[in-house]
Design an enzyme around this catalytic site. Structure first.
Site, PDB file in Angstrom:
ATOM      1  NE  ARG A  37       1.961   2.961 -12.542  1.00 60.80           N
ATOM      2  CZ  ARG A  37       3.025   2.436 -11.950  1.00 60.80           C
ATOM      3  NH1 ARG A  37       3.781   1.575 -12.617  1.00 60.80           N
ATOM      4  NH2 ARG A  37       3.332   2.765 -10.735  1.00 60.80           N
ATOM      5  CE  LYS A 202      13.876  -0.065   5.960  1.00 61.51           C
ATOM      6  NZ  LYS A 202      14.887   0.011   4.900  1.00 61.51           N
ATOM      7  N   GLY A 352       1.122   3.443  -3.927  1.00 62.30           N
ATOM      8  CA  GLY A 352       1.773   2.317  -3.271  1.00 62.30           C
ATOM      9  C   GLY A 352       0.798   1.480  -2.477  1.00 62.30           C
ATOM     10  N   GLY A 375       6.320   6.933  -5.313  1.00 62.75           N
ATOM     11  CA  GLY A 375       7.421   7.858  -5.009  1.00 62.75           C
ATOM     12  C   GLY A 375       7.027   9.307  -5.257  1.00 62.75           C
TER      13      GLY A 375
HETATM   14  P1  AMP Z   1       5.979   1.166   3.129  1.00 64.12           P
HETATM   15  O1  AMP Z   1       6.451   0.644   1.799  1.00 64.12           O
HETATM   16  O2  AMP Z   1       7.013   1.876   3.899  1.00 64.12           O
HETATM   17  O3  AMP Z   1       4.673   1.929   3.010  1.00 64.12           O
HETATM   18  O4  AMP Z   1       5.687  -0.116   3.997  1.00 64.12           O
HETATM   19  C1  AMP Z   1       4.731  -1.056   3.670  1.00 64.12           C
HETATM   20  C2  AMP Z   1       5.105  -2.357   4.276  1.00 64.12           C
HETATM   21  O5  AMP Z   1       5.253  -2.196   5.665  1.00 64.12           O
HETATM   22  C3  AMP Z   1       4.061  -3.420   4.059  1.00 64.12           C
HETATM   23  O6  AMP Z   1       4.614  -4.471   3.304  1.00 64.12           O
HETATM   24  C4  AMP Z   1       3.734  -3.880   5.476  1.00 64.12           C
HETATM   25  O7  AMP Z   1       3.616  -5.285   5.592  1.00 64.12           O
HETATM   26  C5  AMP Z   1       4.925  -3.410   6.271  1.00 64.12           C
HETATM   27  N1  AMP Z   1       4.605  -3.256   7.678  1.00 64.12           N
HETATM   28  C6  AMP Z   1       3.646  -2.487   8.212  1.00 64.12           C
HETATM   29  N2  AMP Z   1       3.597  -2.665   9.551  1.00 64.12           N
HETATM   30  C7  AMP Z   1       4.524  -3.584   9.867  1.00 64.12           C
HETATM   31  C8  AMP Z   1       4.947  -4.185  11.071  1.00 64.12           C
HETATM   32  N3  AMP Z   1       4.372  -3.869  12.237  1.00 64.12           N
HETATM   33  N4  AMP Z   1       5.963  -5.080  11.025  1.00 64.12           N
HETATM   34  C9  AMP Z   1       6.531  -5.392   9.836  1.00 64.12           C
HETATM   35  N5  AMP Z   1       6.190  -4.853   8.668  1.00 64.12           N
HETATM   36  C10 AMP Z   1       5.191  -3.960   8.676  1.00 64.12           C
END
Ligand code: AMP
Length: 395
Positions: A37, A202, A352, A375
């Protein structure tokens, strides 16, 4: 409308108040573990210094309580690191609107720089307090926003300070300008086919992004755990995969809205527990047995997505395809990263985890843009406008 850039103003002999994002990760001893950064802000910093400006840098670091100094959140190490990167002295003020800031700013000669202490040691920063903002604005002849990671926030230094500058110039730095160019302008007038690929944990975090991108993309590919909520919505079996039961209705809506634009995994790599050394198998989507969980997209999906990405002219990627921290469930994310790196598309990687993945895999220099803001980049992909940018001078 495009915003006036730091390159278009003459900083010679002027005090330039620059909001940067020096919110760097540190270990327990306060050593900076990743200075990306700080390095990303160097073009704007050097541009002001080379042209004889007196530069005052302000930032937040972490989440202090706002009730005065907390040693673990001091910005002092960032001033030291900046001094190494610039090969010149960088002074540090132990406050932001107090006597030490006044002293250090007063001592600046043309082409010199000082870093003020963590903005969030003052409650006024998070509260957007106009009195705090006016005191900061009073230090400066010019204001520059180069803190993309904070652009989606309305903290005092992002909105109230440029407002308090009145008619004095307020401009974007090079980093913010580049982020806007890719995350907003390239997406508004995309070269087609325009393919977005979204993963992560999610659906709920990405609903607005999916909706916005379905309106402008030719294809939206889905991976990560959120694919299993879509699978449930199609009547599939998801075993003990990470799903959001309360978002199944919404997933149905998105499937209906997306039609053939929304592409879901055809197979999945599953395990009987959440660990690298679990028992594993690859099966068709929607057929996960009880006691098993989906941990990555399967090889057939990887191939399908890689093909669609290779043929694209604009690509946006946000979120891993599986649990990429836990091999072999990093295979889908790797395949996607490689396909994006090999494509001739304008490729934009959201901040991220996808930014971390593309860096880790060594493909960062083969894509057009890796965003510095998690974000903030997600909010731009949702189609949001940022007050912190809108308030700056137009070209
Ligand atoms: P996000 O912060 O929403 O982009 O999510 C990233 C996180 O989602 C990472 O730590 C991944 O390990 C997790 N993730 C991705 N696919 C899966 C899965 N099939 N089951 C559990 N966690 C997951």
């Amino acid at each position: 409308m495009a915003k006036k850039s730091i390159s278009e103003i003459d900083p010679l002999g002027k005090v330039v108040l620059m909001r940067v994002d020096f919110n760097v990760p540190q270990d327990d001893s306060g050593t900076i573990t990743d200075d990306r950064r700080i390095r990303m802000a160097l073009p704007s910093i050097e541009s002001v210094l080379k042209r004889g400006g007196k530069l005052v840098l302000v930032s937040h670091l972490g989440r202090p309580k706002g009730k005065g100094p907390e040693p673990e959140f001091t910005l002092r190490p960032t001033a030291a690191r900046l001094s190494e990167l610039l090969s010149m002295p960088v002074s540090f003020a132990t406050d932001t609107i107090g006597a030490d800031a006044e002293l250090k700013i007063g001592q600046l000669k043309n082409g010199e720089v000082t870093v003020l202490e963590n903005l969030r040691f003052n409650t006024g920063e998070k509260d957007g307090d106009p009195i705090f903002a006016q005191k900061l604005a009073n230090w400066a002849d010019l204001y520059c926003n180069d803190a993309f990671g904070t652009c989606h926030r309305t903290d005092a230094s992002m909105v109230a300070v440029p407002r308090a500058m009145g008619t004095k110039p307020k401009v974007v730095g090079f980093l913010v300008a580049k982020e806007i160019e890719y995350l907003s302008e390239a997406i508004a007038n995309p070269k087609r086919p325009f393919v977005a690929i979204l993963g992560g944990a999610k659906v709920s975090d990405k609903i607005k992004v999916i909706k916005n991108l379905l309106g402008i993309c030719d294809k939206v590919l889905i991976g990560g755990a959120m694919a299993y909520t879509f699978s449930l919505a199609q009547g599939g079996r998801t075993g003990k995969s990470l799903v959001e039961q309360d978002k199944v209705g919404l997933a149905k809506e998105l499937i209906a809205l997306g039609g053939s634009k929304l592409v879901l995994p055809v197979d999945t790599h599953i395990g009987n527990s959440f660990s690298s050394d679990c028992q594993k198998q690859v099966i068709k989507s929607g057929a996960i047995p009880d006691g098993w969980e989906g941990l990555d997209i399967g090889p057939e999906t990887s191939q399908l997505y890689a093909q669609l990405l290779r043929d694209a002219m604009t690509v946006v990627w946000n979120g891993p395809m599986g649990v990429f921290e836990m091999p072999p469930f990093d295979a889908g994310t790797k395949a996607v990263a490689e396909a994006i790196a090999k494509s001739h598309a304008i490729s934009i990687i959201g901040g991220g985890d996808s930014a971390a993945a593309i860096e880790q895999l060594g493909y960062a220099d083969q894509v057009s843009h890796v965003s510095t803001g998690g974000g903030a980049s997600l909010e731009m992909l949702e189609g949001n406008r940022f007050e912190a940018v809108d308030i700056l001078d137009d070209k």
